[in-house]
Scaffold this motif. Structure first.
Motif, PDB file in Angstrom:
ATOM      1  N   THR A 198     -46.542   2.301  37.729  1.00 23.90           N
ATOM      2  CA  THR A 198     -45.901   2.590  36.436  1.00 23.90           C
ATOM      3  C   THR A 198     -46.503   3.797  35.729  1.00 23.90           C
ATOM      4  O   THR A 198     -45.772   4.606  35.150  1.00 23.90           O
ATOM      5  CB  THR A 198     -45.994   1.355  35.524  1.00 23.90           C
ATOM      6  N   GLU A 199     -47.807   3.932  35.768  1.00 19.47           N
ATOM      7  CA  GLU A 199     -48.416   5.015  34.987  1.00 19.47           C
ATOM      8  C   GLU A 199     -47.975   6.393  35.461  1.00 19.47           C
ATOM      9  O   GLU A 199     -47.985   7.349  34.698  1.00 19.47           O
ATOM     10  CB  GLU A 199     -49.947   4.875  35.001  1.00 19.47           C
ATOM     11  N   THR A 200     -47.591   6.502  36.715  1.00 16.21           N
ATOM     12  CA  THR A 200     -47.137   7.801  37.226  1.00 16.21           C
ATOM     13  C   THR A 200     -45.615   7.902  37.323  1.00 16.21           C
ATOM     14  O   THR A 200     -45.051   8.947  37.017  1.00 16.21           O
ATOM     15  CB  THR A 200     -47.772   8.077  38.611  1.00 16.21           C
ATOM     16  N   ALA A 201     -44.966   6.834  37.738  1.00 14.06           N
ATOM     17  CA  ALA A 201     -43.515   6.908  37.981  1.00 14.06           C
ATOM     18  C   ALA A 201     -42.693   6.193  36.925  1.00 14.06           C
ATOM     19  O   ALA A 201     -41.459   6.292  36.937  1.00 14.06           O
ATOM     20  CB  ALA A 201     -43.190   6.334  39.365  1.00 14.06           C
ATOM     21  N   GLY A 202     -43.331   5.494  36.001  1.00 15.91           N
ATOM     22  CA  GLY A 202     -42.578   4.740  34.999  1.00 15.91           C
ATOM     23  C   GLY A 202     -41.811   3.583  35.622  1.00 15.91           C
ATOM     24  O   GLY A 202     -42.040   3.198  36.781  1.00 15.91           O
ATOM     25  N   GLU A 246     -48.957  -2.124  38.366  1.00 17.54           N
ATOM     26  CA  GLU A 246     -50.155  -1.480  37.826  1.00 17.54           C
ATOM     27  C   GLU A 246     -50.409  -0.116  38.465  1.00 17.54           C
ATOM     28  O   GLU A 246     -50.953   0.782  37.835  1.00 17.54           O
ATOM     29  CB  GLU A 246     -51.380  -2.380  38.025  1.00 17.54           C
ATOM     30  N   GLN A 247     -50.042   0.006  39.724  1.00 16.23           N
ATOM     31  CA  GLN A 247     -50.362   1.240  40.438  1.00 16.23           C
ATOM     32  C   GLN A 247     -49.235   2.260  40.408  1.00 16.23           C
ATOM     33  O   GLN A 247     -49.462   3.436  40.678  1.00 16.23           O
ATOM     34  CB  GLN A 247     -50.775   0.913  41.882  1.00 16.23           C
TER      35      GLN A 247
END
Lengths: 468, 468, 468
Positions: free
Chosen positions: C400-404, C397-398
């Motif tokens: 994926t949104e930035t690093a995929g 959750e912490q």
């Protein structure tokens, strides 16, 4: 097959989903208030066609090129301008193919949501982007960009933007804003006062910037009093072009409130170039408090965006300059940092300071407790890397129990990517409705209240907090 | 329409909700163990009627007035006593109206849950508080407070409190506890030894407090040995009034274990007023270890509440004094901070130290790993701003995988707000049952075990950890 | 009654669960890639029977004995070897009974999931472990361990391990790996280069270790150049036994890139014993950059495991030595810490550095932003205390949104507990499928893409990142 799920970002449990959907229906079509962002005012002033798809979507968007770089593609292969004049890719179609063939990298990211939203709703595309569909996309988007309906002002109206703020340097002449104002076009585009270039002694060209500030304003910027007057003058000038807010992008949230003589001596060291690193940080700190005092005077809303380590890679900074995806968050303290400012003006009626962070650990530990008691403090929405569904969810979960909803200020898109604006606001509205629906189903909020809060978060709070 | 949802705080998914509800049914009516709190022993001693609704609900509750202050209401408008004798609002109905007309600010907060619980279950109100219903509320609550069934002892019994601890300064004569003990009333109200006023050199009046400690105990508090003996004496005195625990509210969790001569020299500097800021912090640190040693001697459970920056606003502190909603959490380290104490007594059989934090980042990084191996360490429940549904959920999710359930100690309400006690325990029981139900449905805990753990968390662990 | 729920760790909402189950079915039986762990190569070399159940499950597993210690059981009662030769429990059945009668302590922990998985799938046990079933368990497990099907190589094959890496000191002669290689057995067991003992001046026996490094390699380790050559030689030697990676377990992630002369002078102070604590930290920092340079040369993947305060209890360290469950995480900074290394080699094509953390606050603030732009950086899976369902969920959750997904590297079991390997990979596969199913149902990922990502996370990413 559509790229977008009609129920995207709503909770999976049917009863919660039903409520989220019902809430969302009442806010989905509200006008967009975009009180903080970085779109180019030239677009609205000149209303030129956007160039090719690569230059619209890839080259200017650090969210996109940083991900491609992380997997070994070089900035020059994406057409990102090289600061030293080294040749970079100029073939838009070639750049687009590189992007398209790596589109899987964006799985699970908000960039993917924003892009698919643009592709489907603006360009009527329902096939997924990939190496195979790259040419189809390139041609479709190019065709549309040639149409008048895709010029900036037409898109602005299509996006249902009620007001948008751009951000300009304190030294900017606001020529584009003047053009917009004089054009008779009805779109509300306002500026924001961003004085980092004349406040931060570490800003490139600081001495020259300061001299220029003196020239523009006619103030004696060799004296601290004259320097503050120059800010007063520029703030007034910006207000003439609609500005209701200032913005401060400091590496830390540190503030100071030095006795006048000390502040003057510090300013003297800063201006004669003898300031140490500590002095430079102290000056930034002092100026946040001075800016807050000016906000008490003139009613401008103050925004503090703290905590980014800018241009982390020396080699990329030397090769490509600032804003190339190598800005990395850092631990940021607000409790001791803001105390001098808050002791000075924290209880002043009418003052509004909006805080942003790249360090999520401060939501529950520092920012919610601070905003939950100081009347001047409000919390900005999840910023930058956290402008994403999980980031927004964490923000609400960690902030609301201490600060409630009414010490927050709705959504900011904070973007340079024009097409992503409706997508970003849509994500924020959906995620907030999902959060509210969960509160309703778990007995923490009555349903009628949830409808009111949904409207507040989507529209009213931003408008009121930024005095728009 | 009821204010309370019967299924509040249970998960939305029907199967999980069913299990949560089944678990909750078995713990909903268990007696309340309240081993840490700040209710006024005078209430139980004198059993006087509570004054008006504003003085019951608004004026003494920092959760409530801090939120109102955050939206521009001044403390003096809420009747909060001014330290300098400046006039504040005395009209209870006017205060109540201010509160009622801002009740929407509490949407999504635990305060709202607690208040609605009190309004509905104690005062049989089912209409939402608002400007419109303010008078109805004020009259209804006033009427009830005039009844004997609403006197403190009657409410204590109605709340089904099996034992409650108050917290008194080391210098307190415990007169109210003596009155309670001598009254023949069956309610179990015990005290807690809170020695900050004679341990923390930065505490207001420290020198006078120390002198008073010497007078009360007859010990020579000019010497370190005598000073420690004075603590021994006071701890014994407190135990005579039921105390099973001590409580330590330090700004940090720092501990020290200095060689005796150094500790004596430090104490000398602290008492002669020559101590530096470092000395004062070192003395607080040293005293945590000394208190732990005394706990090994006398079996008192030690509680460490660390990490609050007290009275953040100088102006509010000067105007209204301590505990006015301006205490803000800070980053708190436990790993290096507790090492000296743990090296001294961390493996002592029978010693129990309960840790609390206002910095949630330490749950998974520091506190769970520490409590998951040191036999003396247990984790207190989510404290203060985190005594809320999401705060409790984060606590369990971040602590359980490393420390399990049996290194935690159930729930503390930690409150001054008497009417909120059953509401707070109810929230904790519901949230824990929701968490357990999710473990059951995701195959991480067998259903029969969940029932046992639910009972442990609601009742047994608090009773055992605090030796009640 | 089975110990394991067929649908364990899948989301509770039926539609999400169905998708999670469908995803899981496609990855459940994939071979195990175990690129980082601490199993004993002797097992595979000698293929001896495992001794009794206590020595298999309890005595060597710090996850288990630390929890028992936290509730007052002493290490010596569990047969943990005492460093000073003091007698410890030797009766396996007695140890097993102590463990069994405290099995409730593990409720809600991943240890419980791993153990139940082993008990049911390896030993065909379906009754819960408790004081009552302790003997039944002990007898059943003992019986099985006597069978050839329970020897290490048979279990390796039964576990469907495609490749497993062990970790050896830079000074290890890799005799067991030689035996494995020469045995003709087909199992792929490779080593990993772990040079802490000859890099960290605070490592026990550092000076002797350095001398030994010189002897083994024939390099002049009195000079910095010779010392680096010795590393080159040992890395080559390790590669001969399959090593594709190095591993670095530093207390912090600090790196340095000193001018050569300064590095040589620092090395001189480190080797002559005159190095200060700062020097020793600086040397570890410098060596991370040197190791990265060697990785650029030789293609070995670099792993940085930072942030553990080793052997927190002096008394336990003195009595029982290292790795006794008293290692505690600490706050860890990566942004400023890694900058020197990244400025030196961060953009080098072909370099892979995998980062691990025990400080979850850096996932969203530091690690995802760093790995989301630097081509050399990848993120290792949740480590140690965070190798657990909630820990894994927070990671995705912490991050994926930035690093995929494609800047992460699949799962590492990192274990000494052989029987837990299939259980741990199973947990990771289930939790990742649950996460992906949620993305699908909330419209954040197309279903066909989720199947591809599930396979990547379970198998392909680990294989590719570690070059296996």
């Amino acid at each position: 097959m559509a790229l977008l799920d009609e129920d995207r970002l709503f909770p999976a449990t049917p009863r919660v989903r039903d409520i989220a959907r019902a809430l969302y229906r009442t806010v989905a079509d509200l006008p967009i208030i975009s009180p903080h962002g970085h779109t180019d005012p030239r677009w609205y002033a000149e209303n030129q066609r956007f160039p090719d798809p690569a230059q619209l979507f890839v080259t200017p968007d650090h969210y996109i090129f940083r991900m491609l770089v992380s997997q070994g593609i070089r900035l020059e292969e994406l057409g990102v301008p090289d600061a030293n004049g080294v040749a970079t890719e100029t073939d838009g179609r070639a750049i687009w193919h590189r992007f398209a063939s790596h589109y899987h990298l964006f799985r699970g990211t908000p960039t993917r949501l924003w892009l698919d939203h643009s592709f489907q709703t603006l360009f009527d595309i329902e096939r997924r982007l990939s190496a195979e569909t790259a040419d189809f996309y390139y041609d479709r988007i190019s065709d549309r960009l040639a149409q008048d309906a895709y010029r900036p002002r037409a898109l602005f109206e299509r996006f249902n933007i009620e007001a948008i703020a751009t951000t300009e340097s304190a030294l900017d002449d606001l020529a584009h804003h003047r053009t917009i104002r004089d054009s008779g076009w009805g779109g509300r585009v306002i500026t924001t006062y961003r004085p980092d270039a004349v406040i931060d002694p570490d800003f490139p060209g600081f001495a020259a910037n300061l001299a220029r500030l003196g020239e523009i304003t006619g103030c004696d910027v060799a004296s601290y009093a004259g320097y503050l007057d120059a800010h007063r003058a520029r703030r007034a000038y910006f207000r003439d072009f609609g500005a209701t807010a200032t913005d401060h992008g400091h590496p830390t949230a540190r503030t100071a409130d030095l006795p006048r003589a000390e502040a003057e001596a510090l300013f003297a060291r800063v201006t004669d170039g003898s300031a140490s690193a500590d002095d430079r940080e102290a000056f930034r700190a002092q100026m946040l408090t001075e800016m807050a005092r000016l906000s008490v005077e003139d009613g401008m809303v103050m925004q503090i965006h703290a905590g980014s380590f800018r241009s982390h890679s020396d080699r990329v900074a030397a090769g490509f300059g600032r804003d190339k995806g190598f800005d990395i968050p850092q631990p940021t303290n607000y409790v001791t940092a803001l105390k001098p400012l808050l002791d000075a003006v924290g209880l002043e009626p009418g003052l509004t300071i909006i805080l942003f962070t790249l360090d999520e650990t401060v939501y529950s530990r520092e920012l919610a407790p601070l905003a939950g008691v100081y009347p001047c403090l409000k919390l900005g929405p999840p910023w930058w890397f956290f402008d994403a569904p999980e980031g927004m969810k964490r923000f609400r979960e960690q902030v609301t129990e201490t600060a409630g909803f009414y010490n927050t200020v709705g959504f900011n898109d904070d973007t340079r990517a024009f097409c992503s604006i409706p997508a970003r606001h849509d994500v924020a509205r959906r995620v907030d409705c999902a959060y509210l629906a969960d509160l309703v189903v778990t007995g923490r909020l009555a349903e009628d209240e949830a409808f009111e809060v949904a409207h507040d978060l989507a529209y009213r709070l931003a408008k009121e907090a930024y005095r728009l």
